[in-house]
Design an enzyme around this catalytic site. Structure first.
Site, short mmCIF file in Angstrom:
data_model
loop_
_atom_site.label_atom_id
_atom_site.label_comp_id
_atom_site.label_asym_id
_atom_site.label_seq_id
_atom_site.Cartn_x
_atom_site.Cartn_y
_atom_site.Cartn_z
N LYS A 87 0.82 -1.38 0.15
CA LYS A 87 0.12 -0.15 0.06
C LYS A 87 0.84 1.27 -0.01
O LYS A 87 1.69 1.39 0.92
CB LYS A 87 -0.84 -0.05 1.30
CG LYS A 87 -2.40 0.15 1.06
CD LYS A 87 -3.07 -0.07 2.27
CE LYS A 87 -4.48 0.47 2.10
NZ LYS A 87 -4.97 0.76 3.53
O1 G3P Z 1 -7.92 1.17 5.26
C1 G3P Z 1 -8.10 2.57 5.73
C2 G3P Z 1 -9.49 3.28 5.56
O2 G3P Z 1 -10.51 2.39 5.23
C3 G3P Z 1 -9.57 4.18 6.81
O3 G3P Z 1 -11.10 4.39 7.27
O4 G3P Z 1 -12.54 4.93 8.87
O5 G3P Z 1 -10.01 5.70 9.26
O6 G3P Z 1 -11.24 6.61 7.55
P1 G3P Z 1 -11.30 5.60 8.43
#
Ligand code: G3P
Length: 219
Positions: A87
Site C-alpha cells: 500500500k
Molecule cells: O483502510 C483505511 C480506511 O478504510 C480508513 O478508514 O474510517 O479511518 O477513514 P477510516
C-alpha cells in the site's frame, strides 16, 4: 463486487472469514498500531498471521515518505507473504514508487485517494487497486461516493484494469452505494460486516417459523 475486511485484529478476521464471503484484508499503520504492534517486524508478523486465515490479497502499507525508502520498504513487504499487496499513498512519491514496483511485478494498492486525478495516475502507474476514502470525504462535506462513481465511469471508458477498492466505509448504506457506484471491492470494518447481515424481520421470521413448527409438533 468482493468484500475485504479493513482491520488488523486477528479475532475479527477469523470471525469474519467464517462467513465465507471475505476474500481479502486491508491494513494501515493506524489499524496495526491499534493492535499494539509498534514496528515493521511486528507488522510483518501480523500480516503473516492474517495470511494463515485469508488467502486473498492482504494490503500492508509502507511507512516511508521518500521514494528510495518507499522502494526499499515496499520490496521488503512484498517478501512477507505470497498474497501481500504493497500500500502506497497517492502522493507524488507514492505514484513514483508504484510505477517502479509494479514494473518489478509487485502488486500495489494506491491508498489515500481523494480525487479522480489521483486515481488516473494510480491506474497509469499500474496499481492493482486504488482506494478512494469515502467516509473521510463525507467527513469534510464532500461527496465520497460521487468520487467512486466518477472513478468507475472513467476507468470503464478508458479500459483501466486497476480495481476500485472503496475504503473508509462507515456503515451498511456505504456498502450498497459502493456496489451501485461500480466499486470492484469494498473494504469493511468488522462491525459493518456484522451490520450487513442484520434485519429485524429476518429474526422475527425465524422466531415465528420455529414457534409454528414447535406448536405443530406438540399437537
Ligand atoms: O483502510 C483505511 C480506511 O478504510 C480508513 O478508514 O474510517 O479511518 O477513514 P477510516
Amino acid at each position: 463486487m468482493r468484500i475485504f475486511l479493513d482491520t488488523a485484529n486477528i479475532d475479527e478476521i477469523r470471525q469474519g472469514a467464517q462467513l465465507g464471503v471475505v476474500s481479502g484484508v486491508t491494513t494501515n499503520p493506524s489499524l496495526v498500531a491499534k493492535e499494539g504492534k509498534a514496528d515493521l517486524g511486528e507488522y510483518r508478523e501480523a500480516v503473516r498471521e492474517i495470511a494463515k486465515i485469508v488467502d486473498g490479497p492482504i494490503s500492508a502499507e509502507v511507512l516511508a515518505l521518500e521514494v528510495p525508502s518507499m522502494l526499499e520498504e515496499g520490496r521488503e513487504i512484498a517478501r512477507w507473504t505470497d498474497n501481500v499487496v504493497v500500500k502506497l499513498p497517492s502522493t507524488a512519491a507514492g505514484i513514483e514508487a508504484a510505477s517502479t514496483l509494479t514494473k518489478d511485478g509487485i502488486k500495489v494498492n494506491q491508498t489515500l485517494c481523494f480525487s479522480v486525478n489521483q486515481a488516473i495516475l494510480a491506474a497509469l502507474a499500474g496499481a492493482t487497486f486504488v482506494s478512494p476514502f469515502v467516509g473521510r470525504l463525507d467527513d469534510i462535506g464532500e461527496d465520497g461516493m460521487g468520487l467512486v462513481r466518477d472513478m468507475a465511469e472513467v476507468f470503464r471508458k478508458q479500459g483501466f484494469t486497476t480495481e476500485i477498492l472503496a475504503a473508509s466505509i462507515r456503515h451498511p448504506v456505504h456498502v450498497v452505494e459502493a456496489a451501485k457506484a461500480g466499486a470492484h471491492v469494498v473494504t469493511l470494518p468488522y462491525k459493518v460486516l456484522t451490520q450487513m447481515v442484520q434485519h429485524p424481520l429476518t429474526d422475527l421470521g425465524v422466531a415465528r417459523f420455529t414457534e409454528d413448527w414447535n406448536r405443530l409438533v406438540r399437537v
